[in-house]
Enzyme design. Structure first.
Site, PDB file in Angstrom:
ATOM      1  N   ARG A  46       4.267  10.889  -1.038  1.00 52.65           N
ATOM      2  CA  ARG A  46       5.179   9.770  -1.308  1.00 52.65           C
ATOM      3  C   ARG A  46       6.154   9.611  -0.144  1.00 52.65           C
ATOM      4  NH1 ARG A  46       9.517  10.838  -4.078  1.00 52.65           N
ATOM      5  NH2 ARG A  46       8.482  12.008  -5.737  1.00 52.65           N
ATOM      6  N   TYR A  98       7.599 -18.055  -1.830  1.00 55.56           N
ATOM      7  CA  TYR A  98       6.482 -17.635  -2.673  1.00 55.56           C
ATOM      8  C   TYR A  98       6.935 -17.534  -4.135  1.00 55.56           C
ATOM      9  CZ  TYR A  98       3.007 -14.385  -4.541  1.00 55.56           C
ATOM     10  OH  TYR A  98       2.059 -13.781  -5.309  1.00 55.56           O
ATOM     11  N   ASP A 170      10.101 -13.404   5.322  1.00 56.69           N
ATOM     12  CA  ASP A 170       8.760 -13.152   4.810  1.00 56.69           C
ATOM     13  C   ASP A 170       7.817 -13.872   5.764  1.00 56.69           C
ATOM     14  OD1 ASP A 170       6.319 -13.207   3.531  1.00 56.69           O
ATOM     15  OD2 ASP A 170       7.154 -13.538   1.532  1.00 56.69           O
ATOM     16  N   LYS A 195      -2.706 -10.366   2.601  1.00 60.23           N
ATOM     17  CA  LYS A 195      -3.168 -11.629   3.166  1.00 60.23           C
ATOM     18  C   LYS A 195      -3.799 -11.401   4.547  1.00 60.23           C
ATOM     19  CE  LYS A 195      -1.250 -12.896  -0.652  1.00 60.23           C
ATOM     20  NZ  LYS A 195       0.135 -13.327  -0.768  1.00 60.23           N
TER      21      LYS A 195
HETATM   22  C1  LIG Z   1       1.199 -13.030  -1.625  1.00 61.79           C
HETATM   23  C2  LIG Z   1       2.550 -13.186  -1.087  1.00 61.79           C
HETATM   24  C3  LIG Z   1       3.577 -12.306  -1.446  1.00 61.79           C
HETATM   25  C4  LIG Z   1       3.377 -11.192  -2.460  1.00 61.79           C
HETATM   26  O1  LIG Z   1       2.508 -10.220  -1.983  1.00 61.79           O
HETATM   27  P1  LIG Z   1       1.586  -9.317  -2.976  1.00 61.79           P
HETATM   28  O2  LIG Z   1       0.850  -8.459  -2.007  1.00 61.79           O
HETATM   29  O3  LIG Z   1       0.729 -10.262  -3.739  1.00 61.79           O
HETATM   30  O4  LIG Z   1       2.505  -8.566  -3.852  1.00 61.79           O
HETATM   31  C5  LIG Z   1       4.811 -12.491  -0.867  1.00 61.79           C
HETATM   32  N1  LIG Z   1       5.046 -13.497   0.001  1.00 61.79           N
HETATM   33  C6  LIG Z   1       4.087 -14.361   0.364  1.00 61.79           C
HETATM   34  C7  LIG Z   1       4.400 -15.428   1.335  1.00 61.79           C
HETATM   35  C8  LIG Z   1       2.807 -14.243  -0.174  1.00 61.79           C
HETATM   36  O5  LIG Z   1       1.859 -15.107   0.184  1.00 61.79           O
END
Ligand SMILES: *Cc1c(COP(=O)(O)O)cnc(C)c1O
Length: 380
Positions: A46, A98, A170, A195
């Site tokens: 962890r 998001y 983000d 992604k």
């Molecule tokens: C998918 C996404 C998230 C969340 O990520 P997860 O891996 O699904 O928890 C956050 N921000 C953006 C822009 C995303 O496309």
């Protein structure tokens, strides 16, 4: 080293005992001490794990940051970052972030006494007016999901520096291949590695990149205290994905451009949102701050929700699914899928209408993709 070389070599050395060129998956919970009070540098997975460490170093180098941290999901990364704040602190966030981010802020973190203002991050005056004595953080997403709005990062960072606010971006849609926010003065970069960074639709993960030793220490402390870290196998998958990030992003962009240009001329399409198009309201800023425009194209169809349903049912190469950034093309309906967690009136005010479709343009042959869109649109 240049980006492509970092993506393949950062933090990697042939395994000391066998020479294995691939990073070993250290699938272990714990590490045996050499002697009482003496570890070999690792004690418990962890806290730190050697496979995870290679991924963390790689992402940090790609972003040009101080340190990287890998999490179970993008949301785990975001949740951890929000714990840098305390009850009573105020956050200014983009209004078209998001859907899960909005839900975390509005429905979870609010219950712990954090305050949020959501607004369009395109106007210096309205952002400055939103700053309160207890404002601590500015949260931005660019290009945003699903409207692909572009935030002028330098403008936002300038405001943040003036008011001593922490800026978090983000950067999931752009990836460090197209955008390096730290060069513009952003403090923390957050990714859903689910992604583009992983890119193969086979893992969920998240990452945070820091810019100072103090932030690194705090994020490492929270990751360990909260247990939000990624598993060794997932880290290995993301590492493997990152090796091809540059070639994938180039092709995603080429295909997305072709799809956007095709949709632009179609009579059944009301508007196309792609930052690469000159008609996009963030095009000039995107051109200035990004190296490319990414692989997501959103568009609004004529015929309302019925048209949307017909279109989505007809698609054959594009799959109807949430998520984005993978090799395979996906189509989704933000109002009922990725952004369903936003209240309806809020969603509509932000511009996420019922006719809006989001396409994650994959790496298939683009002629097949356009043909697929064509046969579905012709049914409307
Ligand atoms: C998918 C996404 C998230 C969340 O990520 P997860 O891996 O699904 O928890 C956050 N921000 C953006 C822009 C995303 O496309």
């Amino acid at each position: 080293m240049k980006f492509e070389t970092i993506a393949i070599h950062a933090g990697k050395r042939p395994d000391a005992s066998t020479g294995a060129i691939s990073v070993p998956i250290y699938q272990t919970s714990t590490f045996v001490f050499e002697d009482v009070g003496k570890t070999r540098g690792w004690d418990y997975s962890r806290t730190a794990n050697p496979t995870r460490k290679v991924l963390e170093d790689t992402i940090a180098q790609l972003e040009g940051g101080k340190a990287g941290f890998a999490f179970t999901t993008g949301m785990a990364a975001e949740t951890t970052v929000m714990h840098l704040l305390k009850t009573g602190d105020h956050v200014i966030s983009g209004d078209d972030v998001y859907g899960g981010t909005y839900r975390l802020f509005q429905d979870v973190m609010s219950d712990f006494g954090l305050e949020f203002t959501f607004l369009r991050m395109d106007n210096r005056k309205s952002i400055e007016e939103a700053v309160r004595p207890n404002t601590r953080m500015l949260w931005l997403e660019t290009p945003s999901n699903p409207l692909l709005n572009i935030v002028d990062i330098e403008m936002v960072v300038d405001i943040a520096k003036k008011h001593k606010l922490l800026t978090v971006i983000d950067s999931t849609f752009a990836t460090p291949y197209f955008l390096r926010p730290i060069e513009y003065g952003v403090d923390l970069v957050v990714h859903s590695t689910t992604k583009y960074l992983n890119g193969h639709c086979d893992v969920v993960g998240g990452a945070v990149v820091t810019t100072t030793g103090e932030l690194s220490q705090k994020v490492q402390f929270l990751l360990n205290a909260m247990g939000t870290c990624a598993s060794p196998f997932d880290c290995w998958l993301v590492l493997r994905g990152i090796e091809t990030l540059p070639v994938r992003m180039k092709q995603h962009e080429e295909n997305a451009f072709a799809v956007a240009n095709y949709l632009k001329g179609h009579p059944k399409v009301k508007r196309v949102l792609y930052p690469g198009l000159e008609s996009h309201n963030g095009h000039e800023i995107a051109k200035r701050q990004m190296k490319g425009f990414g692989g997501v194209v959103s568009c609004e169809l004529t015929g309302g929700i019925k048209g949307v349903n017909t279109f989505l049912r007809r698609l054959k190469v594009f799959s109807l699914a949430e998520s984005l950034g993978g090799i395979t093309s996906l189509a989704e309906h933000p109002a009922t899928m990725s952004h369903a967690s936003m209240p309806k009136d809020y969603r509509e005010r932000a511009g996420i209408t019922n006719g809006l479709i989001r396409l994650s343009v994959g790496l298939e042959n683009v002629d097949d993709l356009i043909e697929d869109l064509e046969q579905a649109l012709n049914r409307l």
